[in-house]
Scaffold this motif. Structure first.
Motif, PDB file in Angstrom:
ATOM      1  N   LEU A 167       1.288  -2.654   8.456  1.00  0.00           N
ATOM      2  CA  LEU A 167       0.571  -1.408   8.687  1.00  0.00           C
ATOM      3  C   LEU A 167      -0.719  -1.216   7.732  1.00  0.00           C
ATOM      4  N   PRO A 168      -0.579  -0.900   6.554  1.00  0.00           N
ATOM      5  CA  PRO A 168      -1.687  -1.334   5.465  1.00  0.00           C
ATOM      6  C   PRO A 168      -1.830  -2.075   4.909  1.00  0.00           C
ATOM      7  N   LEU A 169      -1.428  -3.261   5.676  1.00  0.00           N
ATOM      8  CA  LEU A 169      -2.000  -5.020   5.345  1.00  0.00           C
ATOM      9  C   LEU A 169      -3.391  -4.565   6.946  1.00  0.00           C
ATOM     10  N   LEU A 170      -2.807  -4.424   8.055  1.00  0.00           N
ATOM     11  CA  LEU A 170      -3.767  -4.271   8.837  1.00  0.00           C
ATOM     12  C   LEU A 170      -5.375  -3.146   8.978  1.00  0.00           C
ATOM     13  N   VAL A 171      -4.501  -1.887   8.170  1.00  0.00           N
ATOM     14  CA  VAL A 171      -5.983  -0.847   8.049  1.00  0.00           C
ATOM     15  C   VAL A 171      -6.682  -1.870   7.544  1.00  0.00           C
ATOM     16  N   ILE A 172      -6.411  -2.287   5.642  1.00  0.00           N
ATOM     17  CA  ILE A 172      -7.481  -3.423   5.198  1.00  0.00           C
ATOM     18  C   ILE A 172      -8.219  -4.127   5.680  1.00  0.00           C
ATOM     19  N   GLY A 173      -7.374  -4.901   6.882  1.00  0.00           N
ATOM     20  CA  GLY A 173      -7.801  -5.808   7.370  1.00  0.00           C
ATOM     21  C   GLY A 173      -9.529  -5.727   7.665  1.00  0.00           C
ATOM     22  N   MET A 174      -9.045  -3.954   8.386  1.00  0.00           N
ATOM     23  CA  MET A 174     -10.324  -2.796   9.398  1.00  0.00           C
ATOM     24  C   MET A 174     -11.177  -2.736   8.356  1.00  0.00           C
ATOM     25  N   GLN A 175     -11.041  -1.806   7.404  1.00  0.00           N
ATOM     26  CA  GLN A 175     -11.519  -1.520   6.327  1.00  0.00           C
ATOM     27  C   GLN A 175     -10.724  -1.352   5.022  1.00  0.00           C
ATOM     28  N   PRO A 176     -11.969  -2.076   4.451  1.00  0.00           N
ATOM     29  CA  PRO A 176     -11.363  -2.731   2.783  1.00  0.00           C
ATOM     30  C   PRO A 176     -11.301  -1.623   1.722  1.00  0.00           C
ATOM     31  N   ASP A 177     -12.665  -0.943   2.409  1.00  0.00           N
ATOM     32  CA  ASP A 177     -12.575   0.609   1.358  1.00  0.00           C
ATOM     33  C   ASP A 177     -11.787   1.269   1.089  1.00  0.00           C
ATOM     34  N   TYR A 178     -10.726   1.801   2.028  1.00  0.00           N
ATOM     35  CA  TYR A 178      -9.954   2.996   1.739  1.00  0.00           C
ATOM     36  C   TYR A 178      -8.672   2.474   0.335  1.00  0.00           C
ATOM     37  N   ARG A 179      -8.513   3.624  -0.363  1.00  0.00           N
ATOM     38  CA  ARG A 179      -7.681   3.761  -0.861  1.00  0.00           C
ATOM     39  C   ARG A 179      -6.330   4.134  -0.556  1.00  0.00           C
ATOM     40  N   VAL A 180      -4.929   3.823  -0.605  1.00  0.00           N
ATOM     41  CA  VAL A 180      -3.711   3.288   0.297  1.00  0.00           C
ATOM     42  C   VAL A 180      -2.589   4.113  -0.536  1.00  0.00           C
ATOM     43  N   TYR A 181      -2.245   5.013  -0.498  1.00  0.00           N
ATOM     44  CA  TYR A 181      -0.941   5.999  -1.039  1.00  0.00           C
ATOM     45  C   TYR A 181      -0.098   6.403   0.341  1.00  0.00           C
ATOM     46  N   LEU A 182       1.144   5.676  -0.261  1.00  0.00           N
ATOM     47  CA  LEU A 182       2.441   5.606  -0.263  1.00  0.00           C
ATOM     48  C   LEU A 182       2.874   7.389  -0.197  1.00  0.00           C
ATOM     49  N   ARG A 183       3.696   8.277   0.434  1.00  0.00           N
ATOM     50  CA  ARG A 183       4.915   8.725   0.105  1.00  0.00           C
ATOM     51  C   ARG A 183       6.247   9.049   1.163  1.00  0.00           C
ATOM     52  N   HIS A 184       6.865   9.630   0.356  1.00  0.00           N
ATOM     53  CA  HIS A 184       7.881  10.118   1.582  1.00  0.00           C
ATOM     54  C   HIS A 184       8.814  11.395   0.872  1.00  0.00           C
ATOM     55  N   PHE A 185       9.083  12.352   1.957  1.00  0.00           N
ATOM     56  CA  PHE A 185       9.467  13.991   1.994  1.00  0.00           C
ATOM     57  C   PHE A 185      10.548  13.395   2.506  1.00  0.00           C
ATOM     58  N   PRO A 186      12.121  14.946   2.261  1.00  0.00           N
ATOM     59  CA  PRO A 186      13.016  14.856   1.653  1.00  0.00           C
ATOM     60  C   PRO A 186      13.789  14.647   2.932  1.00  0.00           C
ATOM     61  N   CYS A 187      14.823  13.135   3.269  1.00  0.00           N
ATOM     62  CA  CYS A 187      15.131  12.980   4.960  1.00  0.00           C
ATOM     63  C   CYS A 187      15.709  11.632   4.310  1.00  0.00           C
ATOM     64  N   ILE A 188      16.850  11.978   5.814  1.00  0.00           N
ATOM     65  CA  ILE A 188      17.696  10.407   5.551  1.00  0.00           C
ATOM     66  C   ILE A 188      17.571  10.671   7.045  1.00  0.00           C
ATOM     67  N   PRO A 189      17.504   8.658   7.100  1.00  0.00           N
ATOM     68  CA  PRO A 189      17.447   7.620   6.475  1.00  0.00           C
ATOM     69  C   PRO A 189      16.191   7.923   5.094  1.00  0.00           C
ATOM     70  N   ALA A 190      15.223   6.755   5.763  1.00  0.00           N
ATOM     71  CA  ALA A 190      13.631   6.802   5.101  1.00  0.00           C
ATOM     72  C   ALA A 190      12.985   6.969   6.676  1.00  0.00           C
ATOM     73  N   TRP A 191      13.118   8.059   7.164  1.00  0.00           N
ATOM     74  CA  TRP A 191      11.871   8.676   7.886  1.00  0.00           C
ATOM     75  C   TRP A 191      11.389   9.534   7.475  1.00  0.00           C
ATOM     76  N   ASP A 192      10.621   9.872   7.788  1.00  0.00           N
ATOM     77  CA  ASP A 192       8.792  10.721   6.773  1.00  0.00           C
ATOM     78  C   ASP A 192       8.542   9.917   5.892  1.00  0.00           C
ATOM     79  N   THR A 193       8.058   9.030   6.082  1.00  0.00           N
ATOM     80  CA  THR A 193       7.360   7.691   4.973  1.00  0.00           C
ATOM     81  C   THR A 193       6.145   7.209   5.976  1.00  0.00           C
TER      82      THR A 193
END
Length: 349
Positions: free
Chosen positions: A318-344
């Motif tokens: 997903l980040p590679l796809l979006v940056i391929g469309m718009q290289p000017d974005y700043r990219v952040y990743l966050r995970h909120f309390p949840c198991i398994p790795a949902w809400d990321t």
């Protein structure tokens, strides 16, 4: 980007001497049992929380509660087979982990691909490319913890990288009072409510929800709000009709086994509209929905929130796809309390 874990959960389980017991039933448990079988690992039993334990059978196992499982097996390896954000349930999982060897296997909500050491080697280049796009230390720490968790199934990696939704609003999205918000996968209006509560006003809201029962609830939730447009369609790469499983819940999704529903690319649906912020949470169809928004992303550069946990490949693709469309974005990743790795989620600003 180096990793601590060099043995996958499935390799570890093959060498286990203690009985392997699942905590939970349903789709997640089915996938874990299938993966265990693929590796030649025999599960010994299934238990559930007291409120779900009624002596029923699941995949040939009589479902007990934890106390009964502990009396029968003594020491065991517990595999958590459900997802939750509820603090009381998360606390219950942590309590069991203090008594037993416990893992939370990462199996995809949709699609194929188990994140093991072979998967890591196969996509190492793409993972490193995605990691290199991240804009801050917390994003990079979250990415490393996600990879370590997916390999090992150890919940401590998820706990280590937890963030607060308020931190995202304050430090990343910084929403103003004239946003034109597109809620892709609006469900029953809960994320629209969150958006409205976060801002001091807005320009317009466009809500997209393909499930009919969810859409009825969505319309009811926003009927007293001004400048809200709702569409009962699926967001996709191209206009047309797609097969869709209408389940009346968050797990409604594109499917080969259900009826056809209208689909639209956002570039056509929102043609001529001002767009400043888009949220994508479309149960594994994020890539298709993003591809259908490429002109808006290139021309208007809206802020984006993109769910990154439905498919195994979402973490890097997903980040590679979006940056391929718009290289000017700043990219952040966050995970909120949840198991398994949902809400990321990925954020592009």
């Amino acid at each position: 980007m180096e990793f601590n874990e060099n043995v996958s959960l499935w390799q570890r389980l093959r060498q286990a001497r203690k009985p392997v017991v699942l905590y939970g039933m349903g789709n997640g448990a089915d996938k874990i049992l299938d993966e265990l079988a693929r590796h030649g690992i025999a599960a010994a039993g299934v238990f559930a929380s007291d409120e779900f334990c009624r002596g029923q059978m699941f995949r040939g196992f009589r479902v007990t509660n934890y106390t009964q499982a502990k009396e029968h097996f003594g020491e065991m390896i517990v595999l958590v087979a459900f997802g939750t954000q509820l603090p009381e349930v998360l606390g219950r999982v942590k309590q069991i982990a203090r008594e037993q060897e416990l893992y939370i296997p990462d199996v995809p909500v949709y699609g194929e691909g188990i994140f093991d050491t072979d998967y890591l080697r196969l996509y190492e280049t793409e993972l490193r490319q995605a990691y290199g796009l991240l804009a801050d230390d917390l994003s990079r720490e979250t990415f490393r913890d996600m990879v370590e968790y997916k390999l090992s199934g150890k919940p401590e990696y998820l706990y280590h990288c937890e963030s607060r939704p308020a931190e995202v609003c304050e430090n990343i999205l910084k929403l103003g009072n004239n946003e034109c918000y597109v809620d892709v996968g609006a469900y029953t209006g809960d994320t629209i409510r969150d958006f409205v509560e976060t801002t001091d006003g807005y320009g317009e809201i466009f809500a997209i929800e393909p499930d009919e029962r969810n859409f009825v609830k969505l319309k009811s939730a926003v009927e007293s709000m001004e400048h809200v447009t709702c569409w009962n369609v699926a967001a996709c790469e191209k206009d047309g009709m797609i097969p869709f499983a209408q389940r009346g819940g968050r797990n409604s999704a594109a499917s080969e086994q259900e009826r056809m529903v209208p689909a639209s690319c956002l570039d056509n649906l929102l043609a001529g509209k001002r767009v400043t912020y888009i949220k994508y949470d479309v149960e594994g169809e994020e890539e298709s929905a993003l591809k259908g928004t490429k002109h808006i992303i290139k021309e208007q550069r809206p802020k984006l929130l993109v769910s990154a946990y439905h498919r195994t490949e979402d973490l890097f693709r997903l980040p590679l796809l979006v940056i391929g469309m718009q290289p000017d974005y700043r990219v952040y990743l966050r995970h909120f309390p949840c198991i398994p790795a949902w809400d990321t989620n990925y954020y592009f600003v």
